[in-house]
Scaffold this active site. Structure first.
Site, PDB file in Angstrom:
ATOM      1  N   TYR A   1       4.830  20.389  37.130  1.00  0.00           N
ATOM      2  CA  TYR A   1       5.548  21.147  38.176  1.00  0.00           C
ATOM      3  C   TYR A   1       7.049  21.272  37.988  1.00  0.00           C
ATOM      4  O   TYR A   1       7.726  21.887  38.802  1.00  0.00           O
ATOM      5  CB  TYR A   1       5.209  20.618  39.568  1.00  0.00           C
ATOM      6  CG  TYR A   1       5.642  19.217  39.931  1.00  0.00           C
ATOM      7  CD1 TYR A   1       4.800  18.140  39.723  1.00  0.00           C
ATOM      8  CD2 TYR A   1       6.868  18.982  40.546  1.00  0.00           C
ATOM      9  CE1 TYR A   1       5.164  16.861  40.094  1.00  0.00           C
ATOM     10  CE2 TYR A   1       7.236  17.701  40.932  1.00  0.00           C
ATOM     11  CZ  TYR A   1       6.382  16.651  40.701  1.00  0.00           C
ATOM     12  OH  TYR A   1       6.743  15.390  41.074  1.00  0.00           O
TER      13      TYR A   1
ATOM     14  N   HIS B   1      -5.645  11.173  44.605  1.00  0.00           N
ATOM     15  CA  HIS B   1      -5.430  10.092  45.584  1.00  0.00           C
ATOM     16  C   HIS B   1      -6.584  10.045  46.600  1.00  0.00           C
ATOM     17  O   HIS B   1      -7.386   9.149  46.541  1.00  0.00           O
ATOM     18  CB  HIS B   1      -4.070  10.176  46.293  1.00  0.00           C
ATOM     19  CG  HIS B   1      -2.913  10.234  45.339  1.00  0.00           C
ATOM     20  ND1 HIS B   1      -2.692   9.252  44.399  1.00  0.00           N
ATOM     21  CD2 HIS B   1      -1.931  11.162  45.161  1.00  0.00           C
ATOM     22  CE1 HIS B   1      -1.612   9.569  43.686  1.00  0.00           C
ATOM     23  NE2 HIS B   1      -1.140  10.725  44.128  1.00  0.00           N
TER      24      HIS B   1
ATOM     25  N   ASP C   1      -0.288   9.124  36.731  1.00  0.00           N
ATOM     26  CA  ASP C   1       0.550   9.734  37.763  1.00  0.00           C
ATOM     27  C   ASP C   1       2.062   9.615  37.508  1.00  0.00           C
ATOM     28  O   ASP C   1       2.627  10.408  36.770  1.00  0.00           O
ATOM     29  CB  ASP C   1       0.146   9.146  39.126  1.00  0.00           C
ATOM     30  CG  ASP C   1       0.724   9.922  40.302  1.00  0.00           C
ATOM     31  OD1 ASP C   1       1.317  10.992  40.077  1.00  0.00           O
ATOM     32  OD2 ASP C   1       0.568   9.469  41.452  1.00  0.00           O
TER      33      ASP C   1
HETATM   34 ZN   LIG Z   1       0.856  13.014  41.347  1.00  0.00          ZN
END
Ligand SMILES: [Zn+2]
Length: 448
Positions: free
Chosen positions: A120, A268, A319
């Site tokens: 991102y 998650h 992550d």
């Molecule tokens: Zn993440």
């Protein structure tokens, strides 16, 4: 063509002894069991498939260990996010490529074979698109190419700062796309993937905070049947905000309003009511668990027993990339369950190895989530790991994964990706040049 002979190898049906794996043009062309080595074979004690790492934000590797100082008040996820935005705002494409290469090298050395890059950091430092809109995606591709890791590229659609289409804040300007510019980004990302053997493409609506319902349905066709990953229910504040906005909890909202199925990976999914846990398991979506990061950020504990009882699938991801370790992700997952349920061997079957169960489930779920062909089988990509068990050579093979995950004494010796050896004696073949460049970039980043 190359051939490897293993004293034992973890196949789809379980451990097999005296296994000969022949690879040709990046794929496994045959797997024989109960056979002697041929003179030219490279010999190893134990071979296991490479583990998929289903969730990574590569640039965050630059801040690993740098957010472990308590702020003035109560510390939380949101204070970590402030440090992360500071890094995100300063990195150039050269920085991102160097940091991603270091990270992907570390993943391979840890026994991960493929990364789901939830990408991102798209825009220039002032928030404008680069002349080449997919500049940063190309840098991720270059890092994957240099290290040899398998890439499932998941360009992120990020448009808002909160539920209901709230305007983005300044710290988010490098992430933002419109529907139009995202479509162009996806074209550029497709070209990146086309140039990388074995790479695949999916989409990643960032979260229900960052994407409206209309935008979510507008981008879904761009996945073209590939994976769809989304962050969901990581923090209780997100659940409260979702309830306030729509009257539904995040996973509940997704299950009711999006075509959630086996292509989806819900990252998650920590805070779920029982009906959500059941519904998510039944949908076929993979739970993208990030146990080390979730512990580091104080997110909470995934409801694993209820999810698995309904046949749910999960995989693991690193992550925030604070620490790269296959055994530690799986150990943290199991230990969080033990601490929360005050029990032992929670993700387990009676009388069977817990380590093997964790490893096999994460392998299967991670493969689903990344649309990858993993496993030691004819026709699959030749992505596997030789473990060094010389310190515990007295153990029966059925105990090796328990030893690796819970106790130690087992380490990664070699890693092959598409049949090519990328890690030897625990070190990536390009470690020196990759880490030299990373160290230089880190000195620059910390200086600025
Ligand atoms: Zn993440």
């Amino acid at each position: 063509m190359m051939a490897i002979h293993a004293g034992a190898a973890l196949l789809a049906g379980g451990w097999a002894k005296d296994v000969r794996i022949v690879c040709d043009e990046g794929s496994i062309s045959s797997v024989e069991t109960g056979v002697s080595p041929q003179p030219q074979d490279e010999r190893h004690a134990v071979i296991v498939p490479a583990m998929p790492n289903l969730h990574s934000h590569a640039f965050q590797r630059a801040m690993a260990g740098l957010a472990e100082i308590r702020g003035p008040g109560d510390d939380s996820f949101w204070s970590w996010r402030t440090v992360m935005y500071k890094f995100a705002l300063s990195m150039t494409p050269d920085h991102v490529e160097a940091v991603a290469a270091q990270l992907y090298m570390e993943m391979l050395e840890a026994g991960f074979g493929r990364v789901g890059e939830f990408h991102y950091l798209h825009n220039d430092r002032d928030g404008s698109h680069y002349g080449n809109i997919a500049e940063m995606a190309e840098r991720i591709g270059a890092a994957a190419s240099q290290t040899g890791i398998g890439l499932t590229l998941l360009p992120v659609f990020y448009a808002h700062s909160g539920f209901g289409g709230q305007a983005p804040i300044d710290g988010q300007k490098r992430f933002i796309h419109s529907l139009d510019s995202y479509e162009k980004l996806m074209q550029g990302a497709q070209a990146v993937v086309d140039g990388l053997p074995g790479a695949t493409l999916g989409i990643a609506p960032h979260s229900l905070r960052a994407v409206t319902a209309e935008e979510l349905s507008a981008i879904e066709p761009l996945a073209k049947g590939g994976p769809i990953h989304i962050h969901v229910a990581e923090q209780t504040k997100e659940v409260e905000d979702s309830l306030a906005f729509s009257g539904a909890r995040p996973v509940e909202w997704l299950l009711e309003n999006a075509p959630v199925d086996g292509r989806w990976c819900l990252i998650h999914a920590t805070h779920m009511a029982e009906t959500e846990t059941r519904g998510m398991a039944k949908s076929g979506a993979v739970a993208g668990l990030c146990p080390i990061t979730e512990a580091n950020l104080g997110d909470g504990i995934f409801p694993a027993p209820a999810f698995l009882a309904e046949g749910g699938h999960y995989g693991v991801g690193s992550d925030s990339n604070i620490l790269i370790s296959v055994p530690e992700e799986l150990r943290t997952l199991e230990y969080s369950q033990r601490l929360s349920h005050r029990a032992r061997n929670v993700i387990a079957d009676a009388g069977r190895s817990t380590g093997e169960k964790l490893f096999r489930q994460a392998l299967e779920g991670g493969g689903r989530a990344l649309a990858s062909r993993n496993g030691l089988e004819k026709g699959k990509s030749a992505d596997f790991v030789a473990l060094d068990i010389s310190a515990v050579s007295y153990l029966p093979i059925s105990q090796i994964l328990d030893q690796w995950i819970f106790a130690g004494g087992v380490s990664v010796d070699s890693v092959w990706m598409r049949g090519k050896k990328r890690v030897q004696a625990g070190r990536h073949i390009h470690r020196r040049e990759i880490s030299d460049r990373f160290n230089k970039v880190m000195a620059e980043l910390l200086d600025s």
